[in-house]
Design an enzyme around this catalytic site. Sequence first.
Site, mmCIF file in Angstrom:
data_model
loop_
_atom_site.group_PDB
_atom_site.id
_atom_site.type_symbol
_atom_site.label_atom_id
_atom_site.label_comp_id
_atom_site.label_asym_id
_atom_site.label_seq_id
_atom_site.Cartn_x
_atom_site.Cartn_y
_atom_site.Cartn_z
ATOM 1 N N CYS A 114 -52.025 -27.650 24.608
ATOM 2 C CA CYS A 114 -52.576 -26.308 24.100
ATOM 3 C C CYS A 114 -54.002 -26.644 23.312
ATOM 4 C CB CYS A 114 -51.410 -25.551 23.071
ATOM 5 S SG CYS A 114 -50.049 -24.980 24.090
ATOM 6 N N HIS A 258 -55.235 -20.546 17.878
ATOM 7 C CA HIS A 258 -54.199 -20.774 19.297
ATOM 8 C C HIS A 258 -53.473 -19.535 19.344
ATOM 9 C CE1 HIS A 258 -51.875 -22.283 22.506
ATOM 10 N NE2 HIS A 258 -50.993 -22.593 21.764
ATOM 11 N N ASN A 288 -48.768 -16.973 25.401
ATOM 12 C CA ASN A 288 -49.534 -18.520 25.269
ATOM 13 C C ASN A 288 -49.958 -18.991 26.699
ATOM 14 O OD1 ASN A 288 -50.141 -21.059 24.860
ATOM 15 N ND2 ASN A 288 -48.229 -21.350 23.237
HETATM 16 O O1 UT7 Z 1 -48.320 -23.904 21.682
HETATM 17 C C1 UT7 Z 1 -47.315 -24.212 20.915
HETATM 18 C C2 UT7 Z 1 -46.127 -23.881 21.767
HETATM 19 N N1 UT7 Z 1 -44.943 -23.322 21.223
HETATM 20 C C3 UT7 Z 1 -44.867 -22.332 20.169
HETATM 21 O O2 UT7 Z 1 -45.977 -22.078 19.500
HETATM 22 C C4 UT7 Z 1 -43.710 -22.112 19.558
HETATM 23 C C5 UT7 Z 1 -43.574 -22.065 18.286
HETATM 24 N N2 UT7 Z 1 -42.133 -21.280 17.919
HETATM 25 C C6 UT7 Z 1 -41.913 -19.881 18.117
HETATM 26 O O3 UT7 Z 1 -42.713 -19.262 18.547
HETATM 27 C C7 UT7 Z 1 -40.583 -19.241 17.456
HETATM 28 O O4 UT7 Z 1 -39.781 -20.574 17.131
HETATM 29 C C8 UT7 Z 1 -39.873 -18.799 18.840
HETATM 30 C C9 UT7 Z 1 -40.379 -17.431 19.091
HETATM 31 C C10 UT7 Z 1 -39.585 -19.806 20.071
HETATM 32 C C11 UT7 Z 1 -38.305 -18.475 18.501
HETATM 33 O O5 UT7 Z 1 -38.410 -17.724 17.113
HETATM 34 P P1 UT7 Z 1 -37.630 -18.124 15.949
HETATM 35 O O6 UT7 Z 1 -37.590 -17.039 14.970
HETATM 36 O O7 UT7 Z 1 -37.843 -19.460 15.543
HETATM 37 O O8 UT7 Z 1 -35.974 -18.024 16.722
HETATM 38 P P2 UT7 Z 1 -34.838 -19.055 16.570
HETATM 39 O O9 UT7 Z 1 -35.210 -20.238 17.718
HETATM 40 O O10 UT7 Z 1 -34.553 -19.523 15.394
HETATM 41 O O11 UT7 Z 1 -33.413 -18.103 17.330
HETATM 42 C C12 UT7 Z 1 -33.123 -17.139 16.524
HETATM 43 C C13 UT7 Z 1 -32.055 -16.446 17.367
HETATM 44 C C14 UT7 Z 1 -31.150 -17.214 18.108
HETATM 45 O O12 UT7 Z 1 -29.787 -16.868 18.008
HETATM 46 P P3 UT7 Z 1 -28.706 -17.188 16.734
HETATM 47 O O13 UT7 Z 1 -28.560 -18.846 16.955
HETATM 48 O O14 UT7 Z 1 -29.349 -16.892 15.345
HETATM 49 O O15 UT7 Z 1 -27.738 -16.478 17.291
HETATM 50 C C15 UT7 Z 1 -31.565 -17.657 19.561
HETATM 51 O O16 UT7 Z 1 -30.686 -17.901 20.513
HETATM 52 O O17 UT7 Z 1 -32.649 -15.861 18.369
HETATM 53 C C16 UT7 Z 1 -32.118 -16.226 19.605
HETATM 54 N N3 UT7 Z 1 -33.034 -16.106 20.644
HETATM 55 C C17 UT7 Z 1 -33.122 -14.833 21.408
HETATM 56 N N4 UT7 Z 1 -32.732 -13.616 21.221
HETATM 57 C C18 UT7 Z 1 -33.307 -12.692 22.036
HETATM 58 C C19 UT7 Z 1 -33.923 -16.911 21.176
HETATM 59 N N5 UT7 Z 1 -34.740 -16.636 22.178
HETATM 60 C C20 UT7 Z 1 -34.194 -15.254 22.343
HETATM 61 C C21 UT7 Z 1 -34.643 -14.147 23.107
HETATM 62 N N6 UT7 Z 1 -34.170 -12.833 22.763
HETATM 63 N N7 UT7 Z 1 -35.873 -14.321 24.149
#
Ligand code: UT7
Length: 331
Positions: A114, A258, A288
């Site tokens: 990225c 970004h 993204n």
């Molecule tokens: O260019 C660089 C590339 N990457 C990034 O910039 C990504 C950076 N990270 C992020 O943007 C965020 O960490 C995410 C959007 C990927 C995830 O958000 P988060 O607030 O960190 O969520 P999490 O991974 O801690 O997940 C929270 C919950 C989980 O459920 P439990 O374990 O709490 O029951 C996940 O399983 O949300 C669940 N979850 C979803 N629920 C509904 C994960 N993806 C989804 C989804 N829909 N699409």
Amino acid sequence: MKTSCLIRGLGHCVPETRLTNADLERMVDTTDEWITTRTGVKERRIAAKGETTVSLSHQAALKALENAGMQAEELTHILVATFTPDAYIPSSACMLSDRLGIAGRVCMDISAACSGFLYALETARAFVCLHPEARILVAATDIVSSRIDYTDRSICILFGDGAGAAIVTGSGAAPAAGGRVLDVLVSSNGGVNGLLTVKGGGSGTPYKPGETIRRDFFVEMNGREVFKYAVRNMTAICKTVLEKNGVSKEQVDVFIPHQANLRIIDAVGERMEVPPHKIFTNLQKYGNTSAASVIIAMSEARAEGFIKDGDLVLLGTFGGGFTWGSALVQF
Ligand code: UT7
């Protein structure tokens, strides 16, 4: 301050096909509400059959050339930042050169995920130091959808496809449409293994003929950890480029971070103390787009008048590797 160079023209191109949050609700166990509150993304563009890194780069390049008032024949170098090249051989830059109907140029791809656009811009700055007459096409393009597992809800909601292009020269009259690159800083840390990878099909994890592709063929990420590194490193390098150039945060007219996640953008904006009205975002529409993210945003912000004549623009990136970067552009 390092040697400056000019951005003479900007262009971008995204596929027509939209993948909305409602579409994703039908594909995986997710909701529009979850995606919107956790990421800010409402829809992304996805390449149709036949749309590739080279074809989108070509469209973006033609727009950037037109914006610069230049012809393809005038180009001396072609750089393509991408982690999703059309092929390993030839490079996307060589293929793009052919699409543009030119040969005998310096052509190469740059891999910095990225942060690809800023790595390519820094490379272009080095070329114009060596060859002040250089006229460089810097394209940054990713067809991220080609490496997304659309059954993985934590990843597939984030990314989209797109291309951006800038025409970079070392000298000449101040460009009407473009700006002056005052500085670029790029950095990396290869020691943070496993947090953001696309390994399958590489020489470390090759596929044999007939073998079914594995999960490692697709983007794999520890989102929570990447989030923390992104906020910390993007903020630090953006502060560094301001300090190094004697620019106060108040002097920044437009901040283009970004376009990964609205919560990352808000967190970096707060730590930078740049007010929200100065921050350009388009991730709601595109998600993204990896290497293309900040160059699409800068091209769109300039075309829409968000970036005005005289504005000082700060760019910030973060991506796999990890890689990160910042740049200052005076329009
Ligand atoms: O260019 C660089 C590339 N990457 C990034 O910039 C990504 C950076 N990270 C992020 O943007 C965020 O960490 C995410 C959007 C990927 C995830 O958000 P988060 O607030 O960190 O969520 P999490 O991974 O801690 O997940 C929270 C919950 C989980 O459920 P439990 O374990 O709490 O029951 C996940 O399983 O949300 C669940 N979850 C979803 N629920 C509904 C994960 N993806 C989804 C989804 N829909 N699409």
